[in-house]
Motif scaffolding. Structure first.
Motif, PDB file in Angstrom:
ATOM      1  N   LEU A  67      -1.470   6.684   4.804  1.00  0.00           N
ATOM      2  CA  LEU A  67      -1.201   5.402   4.120  1.00  0.00           C
ATOM      3  C   LEU A  67      -1.451   4.212   5.049  1.00  0.00           C
ATOM      4  O   LEU A  67      -1.925   3.163   4.623  1.00  0.00           O
ATOM      5  N   LEU A  68      -1.127   4.388   6.323  1.00  0.00           N
ATOM      6  CA  LEU A  68      -1.336   3.311   7.302  1.00  0.00           C
ATOM      7  C   LEU A  68      -2.818   3.017   7.548  1.00  0.00           C
ATOM      8  O   LEU A  68      -3.168   1.928   8.009  1.00  0.00           O
ATOM      9  N   GLN A  69      -3.699   3.983   7.243  1.00  0.00           N
ATOM     10  CA  GLN A  69      -5.144   3.718   7.412  1.00  0.00           C
ATOM     11  C   GLN A  69      -5.609   2.684   6.384  1.00  0.00           C
ATOM     12  O   GLN A  69      -6.641   2.045   6.563  1.00  0.00           O
TER      13      GLN A  69
ATOM     14  N   ASP B 170      -9.385   4.508  -1.929  1.00  0.00           N
ATOM     15  CA  ASP B 170     -10.610   4.109  -2.644  1.00  0.00           C
ATOM     16  C   ASP B 170     -10.309   2.930  -3.564  1.00  0.00           C
ATOM     17  O   ASP B 170      -9.276   2.917  -4.237  1.00  0.00           O
ATOM     18  N   PRO B 171     -11.216   1.947  -3.611  1.00  0.00           N
ATOM     19  CA  PRO B 171     -10.981   0.831  -4.535  1.00  0.00           C
ATOM     20  C   PRO B 171     -11.149   1.299  -5.980  1.00  0.00           C
ATOM     21  O   PRO B 171     -11.848   2.289  -6.242  1.00  0.00           O
TER      22      PRO B 171
ATOM     23  N   THR C 237      -5.469   8.956  -0.730  1.00  0.00           N
ATOM     24  CA  THR C 237      -6.779   8.306  -0.571  1.00  0.00           C
ATOM     25  C   THR C 237      -7.517   7.961  -1.861  1.00  0.00           C
ATOM     26  O   THR C 237      -8.383   7.097  -1.858  1.00  0.00           O
ATOM     27  N   ARG C 238      -7.205   8.633  -2.968  1.00  0.00           N
ATOM     28  CA  ARG C 238      -7.951   8.349  -4.205  1.00  0.00           C
ATOM     29  C   ARG C 238      -7.505   7.020  -4.814  1.00  0.00           C
ATOM     30  O   ARG C 238      -6.390   6.561  -4.578  1.00  0.00           O
TER      31      ARG C 238
ATOM     32  N   LEU D 266      -6.278   8.360  -9.951  1.00  0.00           N
ATOM     33  CA  LEU D 266      -5.068   9.191  -9.884  1.00  0.00           C
ATOM     34  C   LEU D 266      -4.269   9.172 -11.181  1.00  0.00           C
ATOM     35  O   LEU D 266      -3.694  10.195 -11.567  1.00  0.00           O
ATOM     36  N   ARG D 267      -4.251   8.041 -11.860  1.00  0.00           N
ATOM     37  CA  ARG D 267      -3.532   8.018 -13.148  1.00  0.00           C
ATOM     38  C   ARG D 267      -4.147   9.028 -14.113  1.00  0.00           C
ATOM     39  O   ARG D 267      -3.441   9.718 -14.841  1.00  0.00           O
TER      40      ARG D 267
END
Length: 321
Positions: free
Chosen positions: A156-158, A162-163, A200-201, A206-207
């Motif tokens: 999460l800190l990275q 993905d937009p 990351t997705r 993800l939804r």
């Protein structure tokens, strides 16, 4: 930034920083303190205006407004007023610093902030942390955490989620299957798959994955996480899933549990009310009413008292009954 228009606190107009500074000085000068004036001014000005007031206060009186508030006020009310004075840009970095300072780590704060903030906000927090505390946030967090919990925090800190864009049905199906195989279908759990996919997705992807997962497995993804993981990792995975579904709903639930049952988690109550007051507290109120059959206003009214309650209710901004 359009997203900030769902707050309960907006710029006060007509605004006069000097007049506010004078009123605050008068409220704290001499014997006794006029808490009513302090809370009315500070809850009805936005953060940028509060910084202007602090600057005018120093210019006019050669005194530090926050130091004066700390010496004149006490308890939870003091904490709330001082939190309102903290510049927005440093608020999260400050909360994280205190969560990893000293003996014991406050995993709840790490979870709440890193699960709910956008990649852009996380990048900003890291930058501010470095500037203000001359330390690397990721190093500090990895020094205080371990295991898969630590690994998901690092992902999460990275801040490389993905937009949002066009969602690929094939990839949705693939991710849902991978999660199903990594949890329900496996003896033991492949936590790494959950961490990579959930960390990351894109949100819109993800939804769709969560819907597809329900179709494939017959379970909500939350039920699987609950069964297959435990402890801090479970709490963080659930927070990430809830924030992907709806950030305001996540904060409505956070506020509800900060007040439900015996005792109040005032640190959480203050942190959420202050940090979301200019972003989405109106949406949070709506979700609260919908999900908990009472209004946020009612629950604060019932659960708190004195000037602390008055100030929180002003930040809440209205009753949704």
């Amino acid at each position: 930034m359009a997203k900030s228009t769902r707050g309960t606190v907006t710029a006060f107009s007509p605004f006069d920083a000097r007049a506010d500074a004078e009123a605050l000085r008068k409220a704290m000068k001499g014997m006794g303190t006029d808490e009513e004036t302090i809370l009315k001014i500070l809850t009805s000005r936005n953060n940028a205006q509060r910084q202007e007031i602090a600057s005018a206060f120093k210019t006019l009186f050669g005194r530090d407004l926050v130091d004066d508030l700390k010496s004149e006020l006490t308890g939870k009310f003091e904490t709330l007023m001082v939190s309102l004075m903290r510049p927005t840009y440093i608020f999260d970095a400050h909360a994280l610093k205190h969560a990893i300072k000293g003996a014991g780590t406050n995993e709840k704060v790490l979870t709440e902030i890193l699960a709910s903030r956008t990649p852009e906000e996380v990048r900003h927090i890291k930058q501010v942390y470095l500037q203000e505390y001359e330390a690397n946030l990721e190093d500090k967090i990895t020094g205080e955490t371990s295991g898969y919990f630590q690994r998901l925090l690092v992902v999460l800190l990275q801040a490389n989620r993905d937009p949002d864009g066009r969602v690929d049905d094939g990839l949705v199906e693939q991710d849902a299957q991978v999660l199903f195989r990594a949890g329900e279908l496996k003896w033991g759990t492949d936590e790494e798959k959950f961490i990579t996919i959930l960390g990351t997705r894109s949100i819109s992807h993800l939804r769709r994955v969560f819907d597809k997962y329900m179709t494939i497995s017959g379970f909500q993804i939350e039920e699987t996480i609950d069964r297959e993981t435990s402890g801090d990792l479970e709490k963080l995975l659930l927070a990430v899933v809830k924030c992907i579904r709806s950030v305001p709903a996540y904060f409505a639930e956070t506020l509800y549990y900060s007040m439900k049952g015996a005792g109040t988690d005032d640190d959480t109550l203050i942190r959420v009310m202050v940090s979301r007051s200019e972003i989405d507290l109106l949406d949070i109120r709506q979700e609260f009413r919908k999900n908990f059959a009472k209004s946020l206003h009612q629950m604060i009214q019932k659960d708190t008292s004195g000037d602390y309650r008055k100030a929180l209710l002003l930040l809440c901004g209205g009753d949704d009954e």
